[in-house]
Write a protein that holds these residues in place. Sequence first.
Motif, PDB file in Angstrom:
ATOM      1  N   ALA A  48       0.851  -1.193   0.000  1.00 24.58           N
ATOM      2  CA  ALA A  48       0.000   0.000   0.000  1.00 24.58           C
ATOM      3  C   ALA A  48       0.881   1.235   0.000  1.00 24.58           C
ATOM      4  O   ALA A  48       1.909   1.277   0.680  1.00 24.58           O
ATOM      5  N   GLY A  49       0.476   2.199  -0.779  1.00 25.19           N
ATOM      6  CA  GLY A  49       1.131   3.491  -0.811  1.00 25.19           C
ATOM      7  C   GLY A  49       0.192   4.520  -0.222  1.00 25.19           C
ATOM      8  O   GLY A  49      -0.591   4.207   0.688  1.00 25.19           O
ATOM      9  N   TYR A  50       0.238   5.717  -0.750  1.00 30.11           N
ATOM     10  CA  TYR A  50      -0.667   6.764  -0.297  1.00 30.11           C
ATOM     11  C   TYR A  50      -0.806   7.790  -1.406  1.00 30.11           C
ATOM     12  O   TYR A  50       0.038   7.904  -2.278  1.00 30.11           O
TER      13      TYR A  50
ATOM     14  N   GLU B 198      -5.212  -6.374   2.237  1.00 26.84           N
ATOM     15  CA  GLU B 198      -4.300  -6.230   3.376  1.00 26.84           C
ATOM     16  C   GLU B 198      -2.862  -6.256   2.868  1.00 26.84           C
ATOM     17  O   GLU B 198      -2.405  -7.256   2.336  1.00 26.84           O
ATOM     18  N   PRO B 199      -2.145  -5.163   3.035  1.00 30.27           N
ATOM     19  CA  PRO B 199      -0.771  -5.081   2.536  1.00 30.27           C
ATOM     20  C   PRO B 199       0.233  -5.777   3.450  1.00 30.27           C
ATOM     21  O   PRO B 199       0.012  -5.901   4.653  1.00 30.27           O
ATOM     22  N   GLU B 200       1.326  -6.209   2.848  1.00 32.50           N
ATOM     23  CA  GLU B 200       2.468  -6.742   3.593  1.00 32.50           C
ATOM     24  C   GLU B 200       3.608  -5.728   3.605  1.00 32.50           C
ATOM     25  O   GLU B 200       4.537  -5.850   4.383  1.00 32.50           O
ATOM     26  N   ILE B 201       3.518  -4.744   2.704  1.00 34.40           N
ATOM     27  CA  ILE B 201       4.471  -3.636   2.644  1.00 34.40           C
ATOM     28  C   ILE B 201       3.669  -2.348   2.682  1.00 34.40           C
ATOM     29  O   ILE B 201       2.689  -2.209   1.948  1.00 34.40           O
ATOM     30  N   LEU B 202       4.086  -1.423   3.548  1.00 40.07           N
ATOM     31  CA  LEU B 202       3.435  -0.115   3.631  1.00 40.07           C
ATOM     32  C   LEU B 202       4.435   0.969   3.289  1.00 40.07           C
ATOM     33  O   LEU B 202       5.506   1.032   3.893  1.00 40.07           O
ATOM     34  N   ILE B 203       4.099   1.807   2.324  1.00 38.18           N
ATOM     35  CA  ILE B 203       4.853   3.036   2.070  1.00 38.18           C
ATOM     36  C   ILE B 203       4.170   4.078   2.952  1.00 38.18           C
ATOM     37  O   ILE B 203       2.985   4.357   2.788  1.00 38.18           O
ATOM     38  N   VAL B 204       4.927   4.609   3.906  1.00 36.20           N
ATOM     39  CA  VAL B 204       4.342   5.434   4.949  1.00 36.20           C
ATOM     40  C   VAL B 204       4.718   6.913   4.764  1.00 36.20           C
ATOM     41  O   VAL B 204       5.906   7.242   4.725  1.00 36.20           O
ATOM     42  N   PRO B 205       3.718   7.798   4.681  1.00 38.48           N
ATOM     43  CA  PRO B 205       4.026   9.229   4.639  1.00 38.48           C
ATOM     44  C   PRO B 205       4.440   9.683   6.034  1.00 38.48           C
ATOM     45  O   PRO B 205       4.133   9.022   7.028  1.00 38.48           O
ATOM     46  N   LEU B 206       5.117  10.806   6.108  1.00 41.47           N
ATOM     47  CA  LEU B 206       5.557  11.274   7.411  1.00 41.47           C
ATOM     48  C   LEU B 206       5.858  12.752   7.389  1.00 41.47           C
ATOM     49  O   LEU B 206       5.960  13.368   6.330  1.00 41.47           O
ATOM     50  N   VAL B 207       6.007  13.303   8.580  1.00 48.13           N
ATOM     51  CA  VAL B 207       6.377  14.703   8.728  1.00 48.13           C
ATOM     52  C   VAL B 207       7.888  14.795   8.944  1.00 48.13           C
ATOM     53  O   VAL B 207       8.551  15.652   8.378  1.00 48.13           O
ATOM     54  N   ALA B 208       8.430  13.874   9.759  1.00 46.18           N
ATOM     55  CA  ALA B 208       9.872  13.838  10.020  1.00 46.18           C
ATOM     56  C   ALA B 208      10.287  12.404  10.308  1.00 46.18           C
ATOM     57  O   ALA B 208       9.474  11.573  10.709  1.00 46.18           O
ATOM     58  N   PHE B 209      11.581  12.105  10.103  1.00 46.52           N
ATOM     59  CA  PHE B 209      12.119  10.782  10.392  1.00 46.52           C
ATOM     60  C   PHE B 209      13.509  10.923  10.996  1.00 46.52           C
ATOM     61  O   PHE B 209      14.156  11.959  10.865  1.00 46.52           O
ATOM     62  N   SER B 210      13.945   9.837  11.637  1.00 44.74           N
ATOM     63  CA  SER B 210      15.322   9.769  12.124  1.00 44.74           C
ATOM     64  C   SER B 210      15.989   8.566  11.470  1.00 44.74           C
ATOM     65  O   SER B 210      15.317   7.627  11.039  1.00 44.74           O
ATOM     66  N   ARG B 211      17.299   8.577  11.411  1.00 38.27           N
ATOM     67  CA  ARG B 211      18.047   7.458  10.828  1.00 38.27           C
ATOM     68  C   ARG B 211      17.856   6.171  11.611  1.00 38.27           C
ATOM     69  O   ARG B 211      18.097   5.087  11.094  1.00 38.27           O
TER      70      ARG B 211
ATOM     71  N   LEU C 122       0.114  -0.303  11.802  1.00 36.45           N
ATOM     72  CA  LEU C 122       1.317  -1.143  11.808  1.00 36.45           C
ATOM     73  C   LEU C 122       1.307  -2.120  12.974  1.00 36.45           C
ATOM     74  O   LEU C 122       1.680  -3.284  12.820  1.00 36.45           O
ATOM     75  N   GLU C 123       0.874  -1.669  14.136  1.00 39.67           N
ATOM     76  CA  GLU C 123       0.806  -2.571  15.291  1.00 39.67           C
ATOM     77  C   GLU C 123      -0.126  -3.744  14.991  1.00 39.67           C
ATOM     78  O   GLU C 123       0.198  -4.899  15.242  1.00 39.67           O
ATOM     79  N   GLN C 124      -1.286  -3.456  14.405  1.00 42.58           N
ATOM     80  CA  GLN C 124      -2.256  -4.494  14.068  1.00 42.58           C
ATOM     81  C   GLN C 124      -1.700  -5.457  13.004  1.00 42.58           C
ATOM     82  O   GLN C 124      -1.789  -6.672  13.143  1.00 42.58           O
ATOM     83  N   LEU C 125      -1.141  -4.913  11.930  1.00 42.36           N
ATOM     84  CA  LEU C 125      -0.606  -5.768  10.863  1.00 42.36           C
ATOM     85  C   LEU C 125       0.567  -6.614  11.355  1.00 42.36           C
ATOM     86  O   LEU C 125       0.661  -7.804  11.034  1.00 42.36           O
TER      87      LEU C 125
ATOM     88  N   ALA D  93       1.136  -7.692  14.292  1.00 38.51           N
ATOM     89  CA  ALA D  93       0.670  -8.732  15.216  1.00 38.51           C
ATOM     90  C   ALA D  93       0.250  -9.979  14.447  1.00 38.51           C
ATOM     91  O   ALA D  93       0.283 -11.089  14.992  1.00 38.51           O
ATOM     92  N   ARG D  94      -0.131  -9.809  13.184  1.00 37.84           N
ATOM     93  CA  ARG D  94      -0.574 -10.939  12.346  1.00 37.84           C
ATOM     94  C   ARG D  94       0.560 -11.581  11.566  1.00 37.84           C
ATOM     95  O   ARG D  94       0.576 -12.783  11.359  1.00 37.84           O
ATOM     96  N   ARG D  95       1.520 -10.746  11.094  1.00 37.51           N
ATOM     97  CA  ARG D  95       2.638 -11.257  10.281  1.00 37.51           C
ATOM     98  C   ARG D  95       3.644 -10.136  10.072  1.00 37.51           C
ATOM     99  O   ARG D  95       3.347  -8.966  10.318  1.00 37.51           O
ATOM    100  N   GLY D  96       4.796 -10.505   9.580  1.00 39.49           N
ATOM    101  CA  GLY D  96       5.816  -9.514   9.281  1.00 39.49           C
ATOM    102  C   GLY D  96       5.286  -8.499   8.281  1.00 39.49           C
ATOM    103  O   GLY D  96       4.679  -8.871   7.272  1.00 39.49           O
ATOM    104  N   THR D  97       5.453  -7.234   8.578  1.00 41.25           N
ATOM    105  CA  THR D  97       5.003  -6.162   7.704  1.00 41.25           C
ATOM    106  C   THR D  97       6.139  -5.162   7.569  1.00 41.25           C
ATOM    107  O   THR D  97       6.653  -4.669   8.572  1.00 41.25           O
ATOM    108  N   LEU D  98       6.540  -4.879   6.354  1.00 39.98           N
ATOM    109  CA  LEU D  98       7.636  -3.963   6.068  1.00 39.98           C
ATOM    110  C   LEU D  98       7.099  -2.537   5.969  1.00 39.98           C
ATOM    111  O   LEU D  98       6.235  -2.258   5.138  1.00 39.98           O
ATOM    112  N   ALA D  99       7.595  -1.656   6.837  1.00 42.73           N
ATOM    113  CA  ALA D  99       7.181  -0.249   6.826  1.00 42.73           C
ATOM    114  C   ALA D  99       8.304   0.586   6.228  1.00 42.73           C
ATOM    115  O   ALA D  99       9.390   0.674   6.793  1.00 42.73           O
TER     116      ALA D  99
END
Length: 185
Positions: free
Chosen positions: A46-48, A110-123, A139-142, A144-150
Amino acid sequence: MTLEARKAAARKAAFAARKKAFADRAPGQAGRLSEILAGHRGVPMAGYMAIRTEIDPMAAMAEAAAYGPVGVPVIEAEGQPLRFALWEPDCQMMDGAFGARIPADAAYMEPEILIVPLVAFSRAGGRLGYGGGFYDRTLEQLRARRGTLAIGFAFSAQEMSDLPLEATDQPLDMIVTETEVITPI
C-alpha cells in the motif's frame, strides 16, 4: 517542555523543511522507491495519495501495480486503524477524509508492505506523523498478524536527529528519500 510541546515544535520545523524541499523538488523523486519495490514484485503493498507538500509515491505505486495488488489508505474513523482500498492507476477516485483521494469502488486488501508518509524521520527508524496515530495503530495491528515492512518515504530535508517519540510509535524498517535509502540499525 512536555512531550506534546516537543512534538508540536518538531512538526512545525519539519513542515517548514518539507515545504521548502517540495518547492525545490526535481523530477523522478520516486526513483529510489521504485528500485526498492522492484525487489518485492507481487507482494501486496500500500502506498498513499500525496497531499499538500508530501513527496509523491505515485510513479512507484503505478509500477508496482503492474505486478501485484496495491492499496491506498482509507480513514474510517478517528482512533481506528486504517483500511486499504485496492488501487489501480486508472481507477475512479473520490475525496476521502483529510483531503486524501480514495478509490470510488472500495475493494479492501491487506498489505504486507506499507509506504508510509511522514512529517519527520530519524536514521534510527523513528517517524513523526501528523499526530492522529493512524499508521501506528495500523502497523501494530498488521505486525501482530505477520511480518510487515514499513517504508517511510520522505524528502531528505525531513530528517531530524532527535525526534520526540512515544512507546506506541511504530518504527520504520527503511526510509527512502529522493537521494538515498536508509536502513536503521
